[in-house]
Design a protein around this motif. Structure first.
Motif, short mmCIF file in Angstrom:
data_model
loop_
_atom_site.label_atom_id
_atom_site.label_comp_id
_atom_site.label_asym_id
_atom_site.label_seq_id
_atom_site.Cartn_x
_atom_site.Cartn_y
_atom_site.Cartn_z
N MET A 94 1.01 -1.05 -0.03
CA MET A 94 0.06 -0.08 -0.06
C MET A 94 0.97 1.14 0.07
N HIS A 95 0.48 2.12 -0.80
CA HIS A 95 0.95 3.54 -1.00
C HIS A 95 0.41 4.55 -0.10
N THR A 96 0.68 5.46 0.91
CA THR A 96 0.00 6.28 1.38
C THR A 96 0.81 7.74 1.58
N ASN A 97 0.39 8.93 1.83
CA ASN A 97 0.98 10.05 2.05
C ASN A 97 1.23 10.02 3.52
N GLY A 98 0.65 8.97 4.23
CA GLY A 98 0.87 8.91 5.68
C GLY A 98 0.09 9.80 6.72
N ASP A 99 -0.48 10.94 6.00
CA ASP A 99 -1.16 11.67 6.89
C ASP A 99 -2.38 11.07 7.97
N LEU A 100 -2.88 10.10 7.53
CA LEU A 100 -3.84 9.52 8.16
C LEU A 100 -3.49 8.37 9.18
N ILE A 101 -2.37 8.06 9.19
CA ILE A 101 -1.96 6.74 9.89
C ILE A 101 -1.92 7.28 11.43
N SER A 102 -2.63 6.44 12.02
CA SER A 102 -2.87 6.88 13.63
C SER A 102 -3.21 5.64 14.67
N ILE A 103 -3.39 5.68 15.71
CA ILE A 103 -3.57 4.79 16.60
C ILE A 103 -4.53 3.74 16.12
N GLU A 104 -5.76 4.37 15.70
CA GLU A 104 -6.84 3.88 15.28
C GLU A 104 -6.64 2.66 14.11
N ASN A 105 -5.93 3.10 13.25
CA ASN A 105 -5.76 2.24 12.18
C ASN A 105 -4.44 1.34 11.84
N LEU A 106 -3.73 1.50 13.12
CA LEU A 106 -2.53 0.46 13.27
C LEU A 106 -2.87 -0.95 12.84
N GLU A 107 -4.25 -1.40 13.19
CA GLU A 107 -4.50 -2.67 12.88
C GLU A 107 -4.58 -3.05 11.51
N VAL A 108 -5.07 -2.04 10.62
CA VAL A 108 -5.25 -2.07 9.15
C VAL A 108 -3.78 -2.42 8.71
N ILE A 109 -2.73 -1.54 9.02
CA ILE A 109 -1.44 -1.76 8.69
C ILE A 109 -1.06 -3.11 8.96
N LYS A 110 -1.28 -3.66 10.01
CA LYS A 110 -0.96 -4.99 10.29
C LYS A 110 -1.14 -6.21 9.24
N LEU A 111 -2.22 -5.85 8.53
CA LEU A 111 -2.86 -6.72 7.40
C LEU A 111 -2.00 -6.93 6.32
N LEU A 112 -1.22 -5.73 5.97
CA LEU A 112 -0.50 -5.62 4.63
C LEU A 112 0.67 -6.16 4.85
N ASP A 113 1.62 -6.47 3.81
CA ASP A 113 2.95 -7.01 3.92
C ASP A 113 3.90 -5.75 3.67
N VAL A 114 3.62 -5.01 2.94
CA VAL A 114 4.41 -3.60 2.67
C VAL A 114 3.68 -2.56 2.66
N VAL A 115 4.14 -1.45 3.43
CA VAL A 115 3.35 -0.09 3.42
C VAL A 115 4.42 1.10 2.99
N HIS A 116 4.52 2.01 2.02
CA HIS A 116 5.15 2.80 1.80
C HIS A 116 4.54 3.97 2.09
N ILE A 117 5.37 4.79 2.76
CA ILE A 117 4.81 6.25 3.26
C ILE A 117 5.92 7.38 2.76
N ASN A 118 5.06 8.03 1.85
CA ASN A 118 6.31 8.87 1.13
C ASN A 118 5.46 10.53 0.84
N ARG A 119 6.46 11.28 0.26
CA ARG A 119 6.29 12.70 -0.06
C ARG A 119 6.22 13.15 1.48
N TYR A 120 7.17 13.59 2.16
CA TYR A 120 6.78 13.89 3.64
C TYR A 120 7.65 15.13 3.91
#
Length: 214
Positions: A94-120
């Motif tokens: 998953m590619h994300t700008n990372g703005d919305l990564i928070s305590i609430e959605n860390l469980e979603v992150i766990k379902l993925l194999d790779v997360v790319h957070i870019n343009r910071y």
């Protein structure tokens, strides 16, 4: 042969980056997202491609196409679970700008194999580093030459890519997208692109494109 499949699950993004094709070509008029019938049809299409040797057996998914996945967490969870059930050995990125990564959605992150957070930018970078430290998300590597911090959260690898270099073209600020662009210049690219034939992009309407810039 297709090596990776780029899926669009929703229509909106929380940013308005001028260089994104969604600005001028795909600008959505309303908030839309895929349903189960879309995913079922897509899965069948991919299975047919595997059977007919059009898609490589070691292909991977990329949830990226002109939307911010974390705006659609419920849809994201459903899609990941369905894809993992049908393609259990296939990597999902998953590619994300990372703005919305928070305590609430860390469980979603766990379902993925790779997360790319870019343009910071620096402020956002520091806030995410604080969040990662608080939840003991382990840093495993810092690749300075690529401006990338690598983390591991349970079985998910997270690449936090931060921008260092920027320049202006026609009074518009551009950057090297976390060094993914190796050499910055304002010249028009005229060499042959090798991406078509390797990537399959499926948008929210089920339309198929041979390139992520179309």
């Amino acid at each position: 042969m297709i090596l990776f499949i780029d899926l669009q699950l929703g229509s909106l993004c929380n940013r308005d980056c001028w260089f994104c094709p969604q600005q001028s070509i795909f600008k959505p008029l309303k908030d839309e997202y895929v349903d189960n019938s879309f995913l079922i049809h897509t899965i069948k299409f991919i299975k047919d491609g595997l059977t007919n040797n059009k898609i490589h057996k070691n292909f991977y998914f990329c949830l990226n196409r002109y939307f911010e996945p974390l705006l659609y967490t419920d849809v994201l969870i459903t899609a990941i679970n369905m894809l993992k059930k049908e393609f259990p050995n296939t990597i999902i990125e998953m590619h994300t700008n990372g703005d919305l990564i928070s305590i609430e959605n860390l469980e979603v992150i766990k379902l993925l194999d790779v997360v790319h957070i870019n343009r910071y930018d620096d402020d956002l970078l520091q806030s995410k580093l604080y969040l990662f430290k608080h939840f003991k998300i382990r840093k495993i590597e810092h690749i300075k030459i690529k401006n990338t911090l690598k983390f591991k959260y349970f079985n998910t690898y997270i690449n936090l890519i931060y921008n260092k270099e920027s320049f202006f073209v026609n009074n518009k600020l551009m950057n090297n997208r976390g060094s993914s662009i190796k050499k910055l210049n304002s010249k028009i690219k005229n060499n042959i692109c090798t991406i078509p034939g390797k990537i399959l992009c499926i948008d929210i309407n089920g339309d198929i494109f041979p390139c992520c810039d179309l």
